[in-house]
Design an enzyme around this catalytic site. Sequence first.
Site, PDB file in Angstrom:
ATOM      1  N   GLY A 144       0.822  -1.205   0.000  1.00 22.96           N
ATOM      2  CA  GLY A 144       0.000   0.000   0.000  1.00 22.96           C
ATOM      3  C   GLY A 144       0.859   1.259   0.000  1.00 22.96           C
ATOM      4  O   GLY A 144       2.069   1.215   0.216  1.00 22.96           O
ATOM      5  N   GLN A 146       1.241   3.515   2.101  1.00 21.76           N
ATOM      6  CA  GLN A 146       1.945   3.739   3.361  1.00 21.76           C
ATOM      7  C   GLN A 146       2.451   2.414   3.944  1.00 21.76           C
ATOM      8  O   GLN A 146       2.449   2.212   5.154  1.00 21.76           O
ATOM      9  CB  GLN A 146       1.038   4.449   4.358  1.00 21.76           C
ATOM     10  CG  GLN A 146       0.884   5.939   4.133  1.00 21.76           C
ATOM     11  CD  GLN A 146       2.180   6.694   4.349  1.00 21.76           C
ATOM     12  OE1 GLN A 146       3.029   6.297   5.131  1.00 21.76           O
ATOM     13  NE2 GLN A 146       2.341   7.812   3.645  1.00 21.76           N
ATOM     14  N   SER A 147       2.913   1.541   3.079  1.00 17.81           N
ATOM     15  CA  SER A 147       3.357   0.210   3.503  1.00 17.81           C
ATOM     16  C   SER A 147       4.599   0.281   4.381  1.00 17.81           C
ATOM     17  O   SER A 147       5.639   0.801   3.977  1.00 17.81           O
ATOM     18  CB  SER A 147       3.650  -0.646   2.265  1.00 17.81           C
ATOM     19  OG  SER A 147       4.336  -1.817   2.619  1.00 17.81           O
ATOM     20  N   ASN A 148       4.504  -0.281   5.597  1.00 20.10           N
ATOM     21  CA  ASN A 148       5.678  -0.398   6.463  1.00 20.10           C
ATOM     22  C   ASN A 148       6.691  -1.379   5.870  1.00 20.10           C
ATOM     23  O   ASN A 148       7.904  -1.181   5.976  1.00 20.10           O
ATOM     24  CB  ASN A 148       5.261  -0.893   7.853  1.00 20.10           C
ATOM     25  CG  ASN A 148       4.363   0.096   8.562  1.00 20.10           C
ATOM     26  OD1 ASN A 148       4.645   1.278   8.616  1.00 20.10           O
ATOM     27  ND2 ASN A 148       3.258  -0.402   9.106  1.00 20.10           N
ATOM     28  N   CYS A 150       7.266  -1.987   2.691  1.00 17.43           N
ATOM     29  CA  CYS A 150       8.010  -1.368   1.583  1.00 17.43           C
ATOM     30  C   CYS A 150       9.063  -0.403   2.113  1.00 17.43           C
ATOM     31  O   CYS A 150      10.180  -0.338   1.575  1.00 17.43           O
ATOM     32  CB  CYS A 150       7.037  -0.647   0.654  1.00 17.43           C
ATOM     33  SG  CYS A 150       6.016  -1.774  -0.334  1.00 17.43           S
TER      34      CYS A 150
END
Length: 972
Positions: A144, A146-148, A150
């Site tokens: 997403g 705001q992917s942690n 990534c």
Amino acid sequence: MLCCSWNSSSTIFRFLSSTSLPTPPIFINNNNKFFSAKLNTNYSTNSHTPAMDSSFEFLTKKPYVPPSWASRLDPVPSHVFSLGHFPTPIHKWNLPNLPKDTEVYLKRDDLSGMQLSGNKVRKLEFLLADAVSQGADCIVTIGGIQSNHCRATAVAAKYLNLDCYLILRTSKVLVDKDPGLTGNLLVERLVGAHIDLVSKEEYAKVGSVVLTNILKEKLLNEGRKPYVIPVGGSNSLGTWGYIEAIREIKEQLQKRSDEVAFDDLVVACGSGGTIAGLSVGSWLSDLGVKVHAYCVCDDPEYFYEYAQGLLDGLQAGVNSRDIVNIRNAKGLGYAINTAEELKFVKEIAEATGVVLDPVYSGKAAYGMMRDMAENPEKWEGRKVLFIHTGGLLGLFDKTEEMASLLGNWRRMDIHESIPRKDGTGHPQTGRLSLVACVMRNKVQRKFKMRGYTLKMEALSEILGFLSRFPEAEDEALDLLLDELHHLSLKSSILDKEQVHKVVSLLLEAEAAVEESPSSSGYGSAASALRIIDAFDFPKFRYDPIKKLFHKYTGMLPIHGDASAKVTLYRDRFLLLFQRLSRDPHFSRPIFDSDISDYGSCQISPIQSLVGQTGKRWVMGLISQLEDGHFYLEDLTAAVEADLSNAISFTIPINDNSLYFFNMDYRITTGFFAENTIVLAEGEMLLDGIFQVRTCGFPPLEDREKSVTMFSGIDFFGGGSLTKEETIRLVELEREAVNDMFVILSDVWLDNEEKTMENLETILSGYENVDVVPSLFRVRVTMDICRSQFGKLGKMISAHQRLKEHSRFLFIPGPDDIGPSNVLPRCPLPKYITEEFQNHIPNAVFSSNPCRIKYYTQEIVFFRQDMLYRMRRSCLMPPSTEETSDPFEHLVATITHQSHLCPLPLSVQPIIWNFDHCLHIYPTPHTIVLGDRSEQKAFQYTGITCFNPGSFSNDSTFVAYRPCSREVELSAL
């Protein structure tokens, strides 16, 4: 506060140690390093590699030996990287309102490292070791916006000198725009990650595996060696990260002297790898905890199946349903929070000092606490270990939503005497020095914002000038800056001479005003009038975080860039949203089910509609992103809307039902056109279309409530008044019973035979009355311009009383001469009006729209043929339940929209940077709408609105008495 104590016999650091805690917290370490050491059993001669100084283990790759109880799993990783700071501490979590004898402990995987914090690091230790072993030179992963995962992957890849390619999922509206620098995005872009955006619809249609493979093939064709990591790092190899976490927990428990044992383990579930590792690790080892997972996306059935696939990939030989209990905690949807969830995050932080992320651990903890409250007997007497999986940066994407919950600040009170720091001197002297220092800093800051640098002598000159106005320093400073702006300065560095020149001019002007006999009061209506040109209107922008309006002080270019158009719609939306947020029927987080036939009126973000069922209220701007397809759009997303079956909402008014206003007013729908902002109630269909059932405009707010809410802000541009000045002006206004405005619209001067003859009739009539009108407002349309204007000036000058005692205001219309028909329109050009002004020197040629401040009243003049164009642009017939009068619908539309021209920009262009000139907030006392349609007047929610009609076609005009706000519809 962090307290650490050294125990020489057991080499234990105690995290959050306190004698008040009933049981010692847990934090195991095997050397005197807090954040750089690994658990000794992980990398000692007993497990993986020969022992070495753990201070140098970080970012090293070593052979991996699994725990003996996990050796039956296959395949077993060959190597592991040291990326996180492990072991992460465990401490007691003093949550409020727990069931009887229940204890909750917290495993702080959010402390596994600042940039890499969270559960993803454990998985990446194995995944990146595999990538390096395969000779990869870049990493590809997906998540997403705001992917942690990534963010952690981007940082870890750079640690190992690998490029990182991220595919980030966002809304359809934002997929072609810069994703910004909020939260995880800031870190990802700082470390140089390559970002590709896809829409949620594309992601759902194609899938994450296909998307990553597309990028992988592209990189292979470019000669790169990519390594693909799935969503969340959740595959069978990544699962070993939390199998290893079980070993870490067991080692920490073995070091405790009180032999504490956990009954339950609770964790958030977002991609499935963490719960697979924890549950199979607990099952294989003798830890013996019951694993509870709270899923924050999809549903439990999906995660049972996904976890089963990971377990099968390790040949675990166990059914996922037998080793983990998965519950739904996604609420409105992935990364979308209810007001209750955010309030919970805030209250937990306030009560315990532990900050939960709103996407994962926040929702899991909320689900756990709700279950404990609903089923306390199930949890009584149990010891629970909650895994905090990190994700703090996700909070930065929720600042606007959290703002209303965080009001604990205040301005420091410095009114009392403040002694000097060295304790010498008179206390009052210290206070004055502080105030002078504050003013000095303010002056320097404001000049710097305007691009100026002050020499010391210039600064002293300014401070001396401001000292003359002890109660109005800010106004004097702004005035000084405005006057400096008009000087032709060769340099932005200001010296004393340049400042002194402007100061002298301002002081001379002040002296002239004080000597003027009329300055002691408003002796006539002419002196009581202040006409404000549109291009002088102040521009204010709403800050949804601080919940304040900020005045824009820079120069506004006529030709704005593309971002100015986006800002135009954002400002319109926020203006209405802040108004709506104070309406009690839309600001409450939860409503009783029987409060209305329409259910809860809580406004849902459009982004939260994805995957939801049931009726929802949304606030959105009607837009046409595709030909023939209309959308509702807010600041989070856009959704295609079906308006074909929509009806207006007029909610019954009685003691037991929801109502918008008092008994005298019920909401009127007005004209729904593209670009208007509406409240809509409906539900999402399976094809992704929002079926609108009822809709209407955002409710109005009483003018006095708006003014009181933002007291001290001069939205209108007529100048701020003190309480004493307001009282005096109200008295003078009450006494001005004879003041009258005569308003003519659509005056065609080239029609000499009819128009000029009728004008002479009106002028002669008012010349002979006892008290001549204070103001003639004329909207003139001309084909034969200059000469006809001169004739009009000569005609007026022949009426001596009108020439001496009345003011003439001219506002351009849509067909008048000018650079374009874009709004706001500048005044008529001087070469057209100069002959007229030779006859009538006090005539005022203003913009369209323009504003008039009459004593305390605020009056807006606008000349545009709005009624015809609004009816042509209307997407559905307006409701006739309240009224069938088109003019009343027009008035309802512009007042509810707080905008004079809520038409599509393709129908009526507007200068993007000057859209604020058409805002009407707070609502003015009177709105004059010059329109060629039939002459009308309408009192609407305390606002006087009228249309003088067409003088040339129908010979109509209006005589308006501002004292009583009486409208006389007149005609020849």
